[in-house]
Scaffold this motif. Structure first.
Motif, short mmCIF file in Angstrom:
data_model
loop_
_atom_site.label_atom_id
_atom_site.label_comp_id
_atom_site.label_asym_id
_atom_site.label_seq_id
_atom_site.Cartn_x
_atom_site.Cartn_y
_atom_site.Cartn_z
N MET A 1 96.91 63.41 55.01
CA MET A 1 96.32 63.80 53.75
C MET A 1 94.96 62.91 53.67
SD MET A 1 98.03 64.74 50.35
CE MET A 1 97.47 66.39 49.96
N LYS A 2 93.75 63.57 53.18
CA LYS A 2 92.52 62.90 52.80
C LYS A 2 92.65 62.01 51.82
CE LYS A 2 90.05 65.93 55.61
NZ LYS A 2 88.77 66.86 55.73
N THR A 3 91.96 61.07 51.56
CA THR A 3 91.82 60.36 50.43
C THR A 3 90.80 60.79 49.41
OG1 THR A 3 90.51 58.51 51.19
CG2 THR A 3 92.81 58.05 51.76
N VAL A 4 90.69 60.50 48.49
CA VAL A 4 89.80 60.66 47.23
C VAL A 4 88.49 60.56 47.84
CG1 VAL A 4 89.12 60.69 45.01
CG2 VAL A 4 91.51 60.71 45.37
N ALA A 5 88.29 59.28 48.44
CA ALA A 5 86.95 59.05 48.79
C ALA A 5 86.46 59.94 50.08
CB ALA A 5 86.89 57.37 49.26
N ALA A 6 87.23 60.11 50.62
CA ALA A 6 87.12 61.09 52.00
C ALA A 6 86.44 62.33 51.44
CB ALA A 6 88.07 61.00 52.98
N LEU A 7 87.17 62.87 50.46
CA LEU A 7 86.97 64.10 49.81
C LEU A 7 85.60 64.34 49.09
CD1 LEU A 7 90.68 65.47 48.57
CD2 LEU A 7 89.38 66.20 50.63
N GLN A 8 85.52 63.18 48.21
CA GLN A 8 84.20 62.88 47.69
C GLN A 8 82.99 62.90 48.74
OE1 GLN A 8 84.27 63.22 44.34
NE2 GLN A 8 82.27 62.93 43.87
N GLN A 9 82.98 62.05 49.78
CA GLN A 9 82.03 62.01 50.87
C GLN A 9 82.03 63.37 51.40
OE1 GLN A 9 82.95 59.22 53.98
NE2 GLN A 9 80.82 59.38 54.71
N GLU A 10 83.14 64.01 51.91
CA GLU A 10 82.78 65.54 52.21
C GLU A 10 82.25 66.48 51.34
OE1 GLU A 10 85.34 68.90 54.36
OE2 GLU A 10 86.45 67.14 53.47
N ASN A 11 82.35 66.30 50.07
CA ASN A 11 81.92 67.26 49.05
C ASN A 11 80.20 66.82 49.12
OD1 ASN A 11 81.49 68.88 46.86
ND2 ASN A 11 82.52 67.73 45.29
N ASP A 12 79.93 65.29 48.96
CA ASP A 12 78.58 65.17 48.84
C ASP A 12 77.65 65.66 50.06
OD1 ASP A 12 78.80 63.69 46.47
OD2 ASP A 12 79.14 61.85 47.37
N LEU A 13 78.26 65.61 51.47
CA LEU A 13 77.70 66.12 52.53
C LEU A 13 77.43 67.84 52.37
CD1 LEU A 13 79.35 64.18 55.34
CD2 LEU A 13 77.16 64.18 54.46
N LEU A 14 78.51 68.36 51.84
CA LEU A 14 78.45 69.69 51.80
C LEU A 14 77.21 70.25 50.89
CD1 LEU A 14 82.29 70.83 52.03
CD2 LEU A 14 80.45 71.36 53.75
N ARG A 15 77.31 69.46 49.83
CA ARG A 15 76.36 69.70 48.62
C ARG A 15 75.03 69.64 49.31
NH1 ARG A 15 78.04 69.68 43.04
NH2 ARG A 15 80.21 69.24 43.15
N GLN A 16 74.45 68.46 50.06
CA GLN A 16 73.39 68.22 50.85
C GLN A 16 73.19 69.46 51.66
OE1 GLN A 16 73.58 64.52 52.31
NE2 GLN A 16 73.57 63.26 50.83
#
Length: 114
Positions: A1-16
């Motif tokens: 399971m992914k951590t909150v920090a990894a999900l937040q980083q993936e979310n930022d990359l997807l937004r960019q």
């Protein structure tokens, strides 16, 4: 399971990535609109009304000169009438013959509406 920090980083990359794609989409839409205007717009060179006064220095100088010397120069032009050329007719000395073509009675009425 992914951590909150990894999900937040993936979310930022997807937004960019989404922002980059939106910008690319905007640029391509503008290029399409420009090409469509270039291809299908009226081809006559019309000047926009806001550009009519850009190069009026010569007219302004001429207007100032006219204000200094209010001489009116008029030129009279002799009017003329248009003449028509006479119709060329057949000379009277040539023989004339009237030929009358007559149709049979059956062909003198229209077959569609009588």
């Amino acid at each position: 399971m992914k951590t909150v920090a990894a999900l937040q980083q993936e979310n930022d990359l997807l937004r960019q990535a989404l922002a980059a794609e939106k910008e690319k989409n905007t640029v391509l839409s503008e290029q399409i609109q420009h090409l469509l205007r270039q291809r299908f717009a009226p081809s006559s060179e019309k000047t926009p009304p806001n550009q009519l006064g850009l190069f009026n220095e010569a007219e302004a100088i001429e207007a100032e000169d006219n204000e200094l010397t209010p001489e009116e120069t008029t030129t009279e032009v002799k009017s003329h009438t248009r003449t028509r050329k006479p119709r060329v007719s057949i000379p009277d000395s040539l023989p004339r013959e009237d030929i009358i073509y007559d149709l049979p009675e059956q062909k003198k009425t229209c077959p569609h509406d009588g």
